[in-house]
Scaffold this active site. Structure first.
Site, short mmCIF file in Angstrom:
data_model
loop_
_atom_site.label_atom_id
_atom_site.label_comp_id
_atom_site.label_asym_id
_atom_site.label_seq_id
_atom_site.Cartn_x
_atom_site.Cartn_y
_atom_site.Cartn_z
N ASP A 114 0.67 -1.23 -0.15
CA ASP A 114 -0.03 -0.12 -0.02
C ASP A 114 0.92 1.25 -0.01
O ASP A 114 1.59 1.27 1.03
CB ASP A 114 -0.84 -0.15 1.20
CG ASP A 114 -1.80 1.02 1.11
OD1 ASP A 114 -1.71 2.00 0.46
OD2 ASP A 114 -2.53 1.24 2.18
N GLY A 158 -2.06 -4.55 -1.89
CA GLY A 158 -2.11 -3.43 -1.91
C GLY A 158 -2.92 -2.70 -0.99
O GLY A 158 -3.31 -3.30 0.01
N HIS A 159 -3.80 -1.33 -1.16
CA HIS A 159 -4.46 -0.68 -0.22
C HIS A 159 -6.02 -1.37 -0.01
O HIS A 159 -6.20 -1.85 1.03
CB HIS A 159 -5.03 0.68 -0.91
CG HIS A 159 -5.52 1.56 -0.06
ND1 HIS A 159 -5.02 1.95 1.13
CD2 HIS A 159 -6.61 2.28 -0.19
CE1 HIS A 159 -5.91 2.82 1.54
NE2 HIS A 159 -6.92 2.85 0.94
N PHE A 160 -6.50 -1.97 -1.18
CA PHE A 160 -7.67 -2.58 -1.05
C PHE A 160 -7.20 -4.36 -0.97
O PHE A 160 -7.75 -5.01 -1.91
CB PHE A 160 -8.69 -2.46 -2.09
CG PHE A 160 -9.19 -1.12 -1.93
CD1 PHE A 160 -10.54 -0.70 -1.29
CD2 PHE A 160 -8.64 0.12 -2.53
CE1 PHE A 160 -11.19 0.16 -1.28
CE2 PHE A 160 -9.41 1.17 -2.58
CZ PHE A 160 -10.78 1.29 -1.60
#
Length: 308
Positions: free
Chosen positions: A258, A284-286
Site C-alpha cells: 500500500d 495493496g491498499h484494498f
C-alpha cells in the site's frame, strides 16, 4: 445497456464478478440518523458477537461483500455507508458539515439506532479515524479492533501525504481542485490494483466506487473531507493514548504494498500495544479484493481468542 445492468446489479449487491461467494442471508436496510438515511448491509445472527465494518475512500460497504459471507456463521456483521458514500443520503453541504468528526458522530448514533452496545470494529482507510473516535468516546463498547491499512501513526503515512500536508497548511482553491484527481477513474483503479497480484482484482469495486463519486454534489463533499483529513493526523496522539490506556485487543492486517499507509504504520501499533498481532499480505491498499479469505482466517483465530 449491458454496462447499466452491471452497475445496477452491483449496487444491489446481487452479483460478484469473478468470485465465488458463500451463500448467506444478507440484509440491506436504511435507518434515519440526523439528516441522513443511512444505508447498511447486515449478515449473521444478532445473537452472535457483533462486528462493525467501516469502509474507506472512495468505497462503501460494498467493499465487504466477500468478507461478510466468510464470517457470518459465527458473527453478526453490520457495514454502513458513510454520508457522501455509497447508498447513504448525502445532505447538501450548506446544511451538513462534511468532516470526520461529524461522520463519526453519525456512525456513533447509527450504532445506537441499530442496537450495537458491544462490538469489534474492522477499520480501513477513512473508516479508521472514524472508528478510533468511537473507541475514544466509548471504550467500554469496543471488544476488539481489526485494522486493515487503518493508520494512526505519522510513520505510516506514505510519500503522497507530503503534498497533502502542504495543502492542509495552505488550502487554496487551486490546490483544492488539483486534489479532485483523487477520485478520477484512473486514480481509483490504481488504488485497487497497485501492488496486487496480477489478475487478482476484478472490476466490481472500482467501477461502483466511480459511479458513486460521480453522483451530483459529491465531488465537493469529498473535497471537504480531503481537507479535513488533517484533523485525523492531529488526533493521532489521542488515538495512541487510547491504545495505551485501554489496551484493546488489536489485529493489524496490512496490504504490504500500500503506497498510502505503509507497513511502518502497522508495526507502530506494537509501541502502544505490545500484544498487538501484526500480519502482512502480499497486496495493496484494498487488500480484501485479493485476500479476503486469508484476512477472514486471521480474524477468526484472533476473535476466537479475544472475544467471548
Amino acid at each position: 445497456m449491458k454496462q447499466l445492468f452491471l452497475i445496477i446489479a452491483l449496487m444491489l449487491g446481487s452479483i460478484s464478478i469473478g468470485a465465488q461467494t458463500k451463500s448467506i442471508d444478507m440484509k440491506y436496510n436504511k435507518i434515519q440518523v440526523e439528516d441522513c438515511n443511512v444505508f447498511y448491509r447486515e449478515a449473521g445472527s444478532p445473537e452472535k458477537p457483533a462486528i462493525l465494518l467501516l469502509h474507506g475512500f472512495p468505497s462503501s460497504s460494498h467493499m465487504f461483500r466477500e468478507l461478510m459471507p466468510e464470517l457470518a456463521d459465527e458473527y453478526h456483521l453490520i457495514a454502513p455507508d458513510f454520508p457522501a458514500f455509497g447508498q447513504t443520503e448525502s445532505p447538501d453541504r450548506e446544511h451538513f458539515t462534511y468532516s470526520f468528526d461529524h461522520l463519526a458522530r453519525i456512525i456513533d448514533k447509527f450504532t445506537e439506532a441499530v442496537g450495537l452496545t458491544k462490538f469489534a470494529m474492522y477499520v480501513f482507510d477513512y473508516g479508521a479515524p472514524i472508528g478510533y473516535r468511537l473507541a475514544m468516546w466509548h471504550p467500554e463498547r469496543i471488544t476488539a479492533i481489526i485494522s486493515q491499512n487503518g493508520n494512526m501513526y505519522e510513520e505510516g503515512l506514505g510519500k503522497k501525504w507530503e503534498a497533502r500536508k502542504a495543502y492542509w497548511q495552505n488550502p487554496t482553491d487551486e490546490l483544492r481542485q488539483q486534489f479532485a484527481s483523487a477520485y478520477a477513474l484512473e486514480t481509483i483503479i490504481g488504488q485497487y490494483t497497485f501492488g496486487t497480484p496480477e489478475g487478482s482484482v476484478g472490476p466490481d469495486g472500482y467501477s461502483l466506487d466511480y459511479y458513486y463519486v460521480c453522483q451530483p454534489g459529491r465531488a465537493e463533499m469529498q473535497n471537504d473531507l480531503i481537507l479535513d483529513y488533517r484533523s485525523n493526523v492531529a488526533l493521532y496522539p489521542e488515538f495512541q493514548k487510547y491504545l495505551r490506556t485501554y489496551q484493546p485487543p488489536l489485529l493489524a492486517v496490512w496490504g504490504e504494498n500500500d503506497p498510502s499507509f505503509i507497513p511502518a504504520g502497522a508495526n507502530a501499533f506494537k509501541r502502544d500495544l505490545p500484544n498487538a498481532e501484526i500480519h502482512f499480505v502480499p497486496s495493496g491498499h484494498f487488500a480484501l479484493e485479493s485476500h479476503h479469505t486469508k484476512i477472514a482466517q486471521l480474524m477468526r483465530k484472533f476473535l476466537a481468542r479475544v472475544v467471548q
